[in-house]
Design an enzyme around this catalytic site. Structure first.
Site, PDB file in Angstrom:
ATOM      1  N   CYS A 174      47.900   0.669 -27.366  1.00  0.00           N
ATOM      2  CA  CYS A 174      47.388   1.182 -26.083  1.00  0.00           C
ATOM      3  C   CYS A 174      46.280   2.202 -26.315  1.00  0.00           C
ATOM      4  O   CYS A 174      46.550   3.365 -26.625  1.00  0.00           O
ATOM      5  CB  CYS A 174      48.523   1.797 -25.270  1.00  0.00           C
ATOM      6  SG  CYS A 174      47.979   2.481 -23.693  1.00  0.00           S
ATOM      7  N   CYS A 177      46.308   5.150 -23.926  1.00  0.00           N
ATOM      8  CA  CYS A 177      47.291   6.194 -24.246  1.00  0.00           C
ATOM      9  C   CYS A 177      46.867   6.996 -25.471  1.00  0.00           C
ATOM     10  O   CYS A 177      47.030   8.215 -25.505  1.00  0.00           O
ATOM     11  CB  CYS A 177      48.655   5.574 -24.559  1.00  0.00           C
ATOM     12  SG  CYS A 177      49.142   4.244 -23.471  1.00  0.00           S
ATOM     13  N   ASP A 178      46.360   6.338 -26.480  1.00  0.00           N
ATOM     14  CA  ASP A 178      46.221   6.976 -27.791  1.00  0.00           C
ATOM     15  C   ASP A 178      44.783   7.154 -28.282  1.00  0.00           C
ATOM     16  O   ASP A 178      44.563   7.792 -29.317  1.00  0.00           O
ATOM     17  CB  ASP A 178      47.003   6.162 -28.840  1.00  0.00           C
ATOM     18  CG  ASP A 178      48.490   6.126 -28.511  1.00  0.00           C
ATOM     19  OD1 ASP A 178      48.979   7.101 -27.908  1.00  0.00           O
ATOM     20  OD2 ASP A 178      49.153   5.128 -28.826  1.00  0.00           O
TER      21      ASP A 178
END
Ligand code: NAP
Length: 372
Positions: A174, A177-178
């Site tokens: 992701c 997200c990261d």
């Protein structure tokens, strides 16, 4: 995250700590165990929620606060995809970030505080042919007036040992997200579809360079994304290559790549690896009953979370392949619980109206019988 007696290390998740521990009802036994024990082999509920990720547990919080006493069949490995995510920095309300398992532990604690009962079991079979709907999990039959399916989806991984070992330590599925953690670092993205191109372009905001690795020499992504990526100075495309090994002990340091168009191996130095080869919705037990698209994502019927089966609702990644965020899943869980509450209210007020009509008709029928 500090580790205490209730936190366990889970093998297979790269040693990521899990903290998805049910709150004990009276301080002695987890509420999850007391459900089946108290009710024997069957449990009746106004709403059964399947899944304990952000969608399922948000639905549980709202349903519990609406006095619906929800039962959550949360899965043996409950908590959803955040259980294999380390730092979560984009969930609102946590300005310093939070570990994924810790966040899911808080979701669960909040749901249980309002009376949701969470069962750590997988649903094996369902019968949605009539109400009450029936669901079977760990030898218990659940009879539900309404069902919320919030079983989520999971990223498809390459399936190599080093990828699992370094998940959360540079390997991710992701970028949203990261990606932020890879400022001024070199990263690689695997895949040749829209997700891989979208992730690669997103990562150019942070990374100094993004290597896109694809196993063939043809892409299946849309032309516009391909054109954008090819024109981007930070994106370098490596065709006809597969990732054979992720190198590094504590964190990702490099990739060992193999060519698919001939012999030869290469080493590519990167600090991050994003796998973008698709997602798989966890919809298998519902597929015989609910409408799915060609990839197995459940379909809602209209603008609400309702499906084409009256009384069955869906929420979260099992029907969302576009946004796939914890916060959007939580939002859908909220919508589903509100839909359930309104649906039950409508059913109950219809039932009351029918009962009132039949009570009103009773003296008339009795009078007619006497006259006859
Ligand atoms: P996808 O279209 O199924 O593409 C998966 C890619 O991963 C393919 O290129 C495939 O290679 C590759 N792949 C699969 N297994 C692999 C493996 N084991 N090792 C290496 N490579 C592997 O999946 P997606 O990109 O996640 O997209 C899913 C759906 O969502 C699509 O319909 C897509 O159009 C849509 N989507 C749309 C957008 C958008 O419109 N902005 C964004 C994201 C997703 P091959 O090509 O060789 O099979």
């Amino acid at each position: 995250m500090s580790e205490d007696a209730t936190t366990k290390k889970t093998p297979g998740l790269g040693g990521i700590s899990l903290n998805f521990v049910p709150a004990a009802g009276d301080g002695s036994a987890p509420v999850s165990q007391s459900v089946a024990a108290a009710t024997g082999e069957s449990v009746d509920a106004r709403v059964v929620i399947v899944g304990s990720g952000p969608a399922g547990l948000t639905a549980a919080i709202y349903a519990a606060r609406a006095n619906l006493a929800p039962v959550v069949i949360g899965g043996l490995a409950g908590g959803g995809q955040l259980m294999i995510t380390s730092d979560v920095e984009n969930y609102p309300g946590f300005p310093d970030g939070i570990q994924g398992p810790e966040l899911m532990g808080l979701f669960r604690k909040q749901a249980e505080r309002f009376g949701a009962r969470v069962v750590d079991a997988d649903v094996e079979r369902v019968d949605l042919s009539r109400r009450p709907f029936k669901l079977w999990a760990a030898g218990v039959e659940y009879r539900a007036q309404t069902v919320i399916v919030a079983t989520g989806a999971e990223a498809i991984w390459l399936g190599i040992e080093s990828e699992t070992r370094l998940r959360g330590r540079g390997v991710s599925a992701c970028a949203t997200c990261d990606g932020f953690f890879f400022r001024d670092k070199e990263v690689a993205v695997v895949g040749g579809g829209d997700s891989a191109f979208e992730e690669a372009l997103f990562l150019t905001r942070f990374a100094s360079k993004v290597h896109l690795i694809h196993r063939r020499d043809q892409f299946r992504c849309s032309k516009i994304l391909k054109a954008r990526a090819m024109a981007h100075p930070k994106v370098e495309i490596h065709l006809s290559r597969t990732v054979e090994e992720v190198l590094g002990t504590e964190h990702v340091e490099a990739l060992r790549l193999a060519r698919t168009d001939g012999p030869g191996e290469e080493r590519l130095s990167v600090q991050g690896l994003f796998i973008a080869i698709g997602h798989r919705p966890n919809s298998a037990v519902f597929r015989d009953w609910l409408v799915t698209d060609e990839k197995g994502y459940l379909r809602t019927d209209g603008p609400t979370t309702a499906t084409d089966i009256d009384g069955v609702f869906v929420a979260g990644d099992v029907d969302d392949h576009r946004y796939r965020q914890a916060v959007t899943a939580a939002g859908e869980g909220c919508r589903a619980a509100i839909d359930v509450e309104r649906w039950l209210e409508a059913q109950e007020s219809d039932a009351r109206a029918r009962e009132a009509a039949s009570t009103a008709a009773e003296p008339r029928r009795a009078a007619e019988a006497t006259t006859a």
